[in-house]
Design a protein around this motif. Sequence first.
Motif, PDB file in Angstrom:
ATOM      1  N   SER A  20       6.905  -1.123   4.560  1.00 21.95           N
ATOM      2  CA  SER A  20       6.214  -2.371   4.209  1.00 21.95           C
ATOM      3  C   SER A  20       6.073  -2.502   2.697  1.00 21.95           C
ATOM      4  O   SER A  20       6.307  -3.578   2.127  1.00 21.95           O
ATOM      5  N   GLU A  21       5.713  -1.400   2.037  1.00 20.58           N
ATOM      6  CA  GLU A  21       5.526  -1.428   0.583  1.00 20.58           C
ATOM      7  C   GLU A  21       6.852  -1.597  -0.143  1.00 20.58           C
ATOM      8  O   GLU A  21       6.942  -2.342  -1.123  1.00 20.58           O
ATOM      9  N   LEU A  22       7.891  -0.923   0.337  1.00 22.37           N
ATOM     10  CA  LEU A  22       9.212  -1.084  -0.272  1.00 22.37           C
ATOM     11  C   LEU A  22       9.717  -2.506  -0.079  1.00 22.37           C
ATOM     12  O   LEU A  22      10.320  -3.099  -0.987  1.00 22.37           O
ATOM     13  N   GLY A  23       9.463  -3.062   1.103  1.00 22.38           N
ATOM     14  CA  GLY A  23       9.859  -4.447   1.367  1.00 22.38           C
ATOM     15  C   GLY A  23       9.234  -5.417   0.386  1.00 22.38           C
ATOM     16  O   GLY A  23       9.871  -6.366  -0.073  1.00 22.38           O
ATOM     17  N   LYS A  24       7.968  -5.152   0.032  1.00 24.29           N
ATOM     18  CA  LYS A  24       7.285  -6.006  -0.958  1.00 24.29           C
ATOM     19  C   LYS A  24       7.945  -5.865  -2.331  1.00 24.29           C
ATOM     20  O   LYS A  24       8.171  -6.870  -3.019  1.00 24.29           O
ATOM     21  N   LEU A  25       8.270  -4.638  -2.714  1.00 21.87           N
ATOM     22  CA  LEU A  25       8.902  -4.416  -4.022  1.00 21.87           C
ATOM     23  C   LEU A  25      10.275  -5.065  -4.094  1.00 21.87           C
ATOM     24  O   LEU A  25      10.691  -5.548  -5.147  1.00 21.87           O
ATOM     25  N   LEU A  26      10.991  -5.051  -2.973  1.00 29.72           N
ATOM     26  CA  LEU A  26      12.344  -5.614  -2.944  1.00 29.72           C
ATOM     27  C   LEU A  26      12.351  -7.101  -2.593  1.00 29.72           C
ATOM     28  O   LEU A  26      13.424  -7.701  -2.466  1.00 29.72           O
ATOM     29  N   ASP A  27      11.162  -7.674  -2.437  1.00 27.52           N
ATOM     30  CA  ASP A  27      11.019  -9.100  -2.115  1.00 27.52           C
ATOM     31  C   ASP A  27      11.781  -9.454  -0.834  1.00 27.52           C
ATOM     32  O   ASP A  27      12.542 -10.414  -0.779  1.00 27.52           O
ATOM     33  N   MET A  28      11.557  -8.634   0.195  1.00 28.88           N
ATOM     34  CA  MET A  28      12.197  -8.903   1.482  1.00 28.88           C
ATOM     35  C   MET A  28      11.239  -8.623   2.640  1.00 28.88           C
ATOM     36  O   MET A  28      11.641  -8.150   3.707  1.00 28.88           O
ATOM     37  N   SER A  29       9.958  -8.920   2.418  1.00 22.63           N
ATOM     38  CA  SER A  29       8.938  -8.642   3.427  1.00 22.63           C
ATOM     39  C   SER A  29       9.245  -9.311   4.770  1.00 22.63           C
ATOM     40  O   SER A  29       8.999  -8.738   5.828  1.00 22.63           O
ATOM     41  N   LYS A  30       9.802 -10.516   4.718  1.00 22.17           N
ATOM     42  CA  LYS A  30      10.059 -11.224   5.977  1.00 22.17           C
ATOM     43  C   LYS A  30      11.250 -10.643   6.736  1.00 22.17           C
ATOM     44  O   LYS A  30      11.438 -10.925   7.917  1.00 22.17           O
ATOM     45  N   TRP A  31      12.056  -9.824   6.052  1.00 20.74           N
ATOM     46  CA  TRP A  31      13.216  -9.194   6.703  1.00 20.74           C
ATOM     47  C   TRP A  31      12.937  -7.758   7.127  1.00 20.74           C
ATOM     48  O   TRP A  31      13.744  -7.145   7.830  1.00 20.74           O
ATOM     49  N   ALA A  33      10.213  -5.768  -9.709  1.00 18.57           N
ATOM     50  CA  ALA A  33       9.303  -6.656  -8.981  1.00 18.57           C
ATOM     51  C   ALA A  33       8.108  -7.096  -9.832  1.00 18.57           C
ATOM     52  O   ALA A  33       7.282  -7.885  -9.370  1.00 18.57           O
ATOM     53  N   SER A  34       8.018  -6.568 -11.075  1.00 24.11           N
ATOM     54  CA  SER A  34       6.889  -6.847 -11.977  1.00 24.11           C
ATOM     55  C   SER A  34       5.547  -6.477 -11.338  1.00 24.11           C
ATOM     56  O   SER A  34       4.561  -7.215 -11.422  1.00 24.11           O
ATOM     57  N   LEU A  35       5.509  -5.302 -10.684  1.00 23.39           N
ATOM     58  CA  LEU A  35       4.293  -4.808 -10.044  1.00 23.39           C
ATOM     59  C   LEU A  35       3.957  -3.423 -10.589  1.00 23.39           C
ATOM     60  O   LEU A  35       4.840  -2.624 -10.897  1.00 23.39           O
ATOM     61  N   LYS A  36       2.662  -3.129 -10.680  1.00 22.80           N
ATOM     62  CA  LYS A  36       2.221  -1.824 -11.197  1.00 22.80           C
ATOM     63  C   LYS A  36       2.288  -0.749 -10.114  1.00 22.80           C
ATOM     64  O   LYS A  36       2.670   0.387 -10.368  1.00 22.80           O
ATOM     65  N   ASP A  37       1.872  -1.098  -8.889  1.00 17.58           N
ATOM     66  CA  ASP A  37       1.848  -0.155  -7.777  1.00 17.58           C
ATOM     67  C   ASP A  37       2.517  -0.777  -6.557  1.00 17.58           C
ATOM     68  O   ASP A  37       2.617  -2.003  -6.443  1.00 17.58           O
ATOM     69  N   SER A  38       2.917   0.092  -5.628  1.00 18.95           N
ATOM     70  CA  SER A  38       3.554  -0.406  -4.402  1.00 18.95           C
ATOM     71  C   SER A  38       2.514  -0.900  -3.404  1.00 18.95           C
ATOM     72  O   SER A  38       2.827  -1.635  -2.470  1.00 18.95           O
ATOM     73  N   GLY A  39       1.266  -0.477  -3.577  1.00 16.82           N
ATOM     74  CA  GLY A  39       0.195  -0.869  -2.669  1.00 16.82           C
ATOM     75  C   GLY A  39      -1.139  -0.390  -3.194  1.00 16.82           C
ATOM     76  O   GLY A  39      -1.264  -0.039  -4.368  1.00 16.82           O
ATOM     77  N   SER A  40      -2.146  -0.340  -2.318  1.00 14.07           N
ATOM     78  CA  SER A  40      -3.486   0.074  -2.755  1.00 14.07           C
ATOM     79  C   SER A  40      -4.167   0.975  -1.736  1.00 14.07           C
ATOM     80  O   SER A  40      -5.369   1.198  -1.807  1.00 14.07           O
ATOM     81  N   ILE A  41      -3.408   1.514  -0.782  1.00 19.27           N
ATOM     82  CA  ILE A  41      -3.991   2.308   0.297  1.00 19.27           C
ATOM     83  C   ILE A  41      -4.544   3.643  -0.191  1.00 19.27           C
ATOM     84  O   ILE A  41      -5.425   4.225   0.430  1.00 19.27           O
ATOM     85  N   ILE A  80      13.111   6.149  -9.580  1.00 16.09           N
ATOM     86  CA  ILE A  80      13.728   5.105  -8.751  1.00 16.09           C
ATOM     87  C   ILE A  80      12.672   4.105  -8.302  1.00 16.09           C
ATOM     88  O   ILE A  80      12.864   2.884  -8.375  1.00 16.09           O
ATOM     89  N   GLU A  81      11.520   4.619  -7.855  1.00 19.98           N
ATOM     90  CA  GLU A  81      10.460   3.700  -7.443  1.00 19.98           C
ATOM     91  C   GLU A  81       9.939   2.899  -8.631  1.00 19.98           C
ATOM     92  O   GLU A  81       9.655   1.698  -8.506  1.00 19.98           O
ATOM     93  N   SER A  82       9.810   3.555  -9.783  1.00 13.15           N
ATOM     94  CA  SER A  82       9.342   2.853 -10.982  1.00 13.15           C
ATOM     95  C   SER A  82      10.283   1.708 -11.351  1.00 13.15           C
ATOM     96  O   SER A  82       9.844   0.640 -11.794  1.00 13.15           O
ATOM     97  N   LYS A  83      11.588   1.920 -11.169  1.00  8.91           N
ATOM     98  CA  LYS A  83      12.556   0.850 -11.455  1.00  8.91           C
ATOM     99  C   LYS A  83      12.352  -0.323 -10.496  1.00  8.91           C
ATOM    100  O   LYS A  83      12.375  -1.488 -10.908  1.00  8.91           O
ATOM    101  N   PHE A  84      12.125  -0.013  -9.215  1.00 10.28           N
ATOM    102  CA  PHE A  84      11.843  -1.075  -8.245  1.00 10.28           C
ATOM    103  C   PHE A  84      10.599  -1.866  -8.658  1.00 10.28           C
ATOM    104  O   PHE A  84      10.566  -3.100  -8.557  1.00 10.28           O
ATOM    105  N   LYS A  85       9.567  -1.147  -9.112  1.00  8.91           N
ATOM    106  CA  LYS A  85       8.320  -1.818  -9.501  1.00  8.91           C
ATOM    107  C   LYS A  85       8.535  -2.698 -10.719  1.00  8.91           C
ATOM    108  O   LYS A  85       7.967  -3.790 -10.806  1.00  8.91           O
ATOM    109  N   ARG A  86       9.350  -2.231 -11.664  1.00 10.91           N
ATOM    110  CA  ARG A  86       9.647  -3.051 -12.844  1.00 10.91           C
ATOM    111  C   ARG A  86      10.446  -4.289 -12.452  1.00 10.91           C
ATOM    112  O   ARG A  86      10.223  -5.377 -12.989  1.00 10.91           O
TER     113      ARG A  86
END
Length: 262
Positions: A42-53, A226-234, A218-224
């Motif tokens: 779910s968090e990766l989907g948000k970073l990759l802008d594909m939550s609906k997929w 997506a212009s997000l600081k974190d993948s989530g807040s859990i 790799i995750e940091s690159k995804f966040k950049r």
Amino acid sequence: MNQLKKRTISALTFATIIFISIEFGFNTFLSLQILIGFIVLSELGKLLDMSKWIIIHYVLLIPLCYLLIIYPFIENIFLASSLVMHIFLVFNLFNGKIGKITRIQKHMICLTYLIMGFTLFINISIIDGYFDKLVILLIYLIIWLNDLFAFVIGRKFGKHKLFPSISPNKTWEGIIGSLILTLVFSIILSNYFLKTNINKVILISSTISIIGPIGDLIESKFKRQASLKDSGSIMPGHGGLYDRMDGTILLGPWLYLLLKFI
């Protein structure tokens, strides 16, 4: 509560849950790992802008996980697919442009990097035909020690940035210092507490110290991208579960390869 306290409490809570799942046996461990897999997807989907997929990959996660458990001979397909994707992701690190990843590439990232990589990590625990609590516990301990040493040494002594365009807080001092200290503590754990094969422990520790930080980059690159600081807040102090599991996911195929064939 300051950031370090939040980070410590979150990490200890997460570690306790992992330890309990290991102690209760493979089915409990597997169930928890699958739950973690869904959250990270779910968090990766948000970073990759594909939550609906991402529902497509939710559907694939459990069948692919059980497929490898029931038919371990397909491990080579999982390994080859994951490692080829790792090459693509490392090349993406050195791509100076924060460009868009195509939709097909995003689906392949979810399938091969995350699902197959994570499935291989889970199957490390039964690589010898039985649930080896010791090996999976040792791997988790070494991963957490490495993260801790990199964080502490990097904050205290870090001066030379590892990859400032992607992860400005990572330093060469943190990486090298954590590699050395992780190796020392792993040998102590092996000799005096867990009584495991010292050569195996040295290989596992070295692999984790080298490959793990790449997973974080790799995750940091995804966040950049997506212009997000974190993948989530859990996980307070860490962000999302993906922020905590990024190195583990990348390590799955490499540790599986190491323990199975070397």
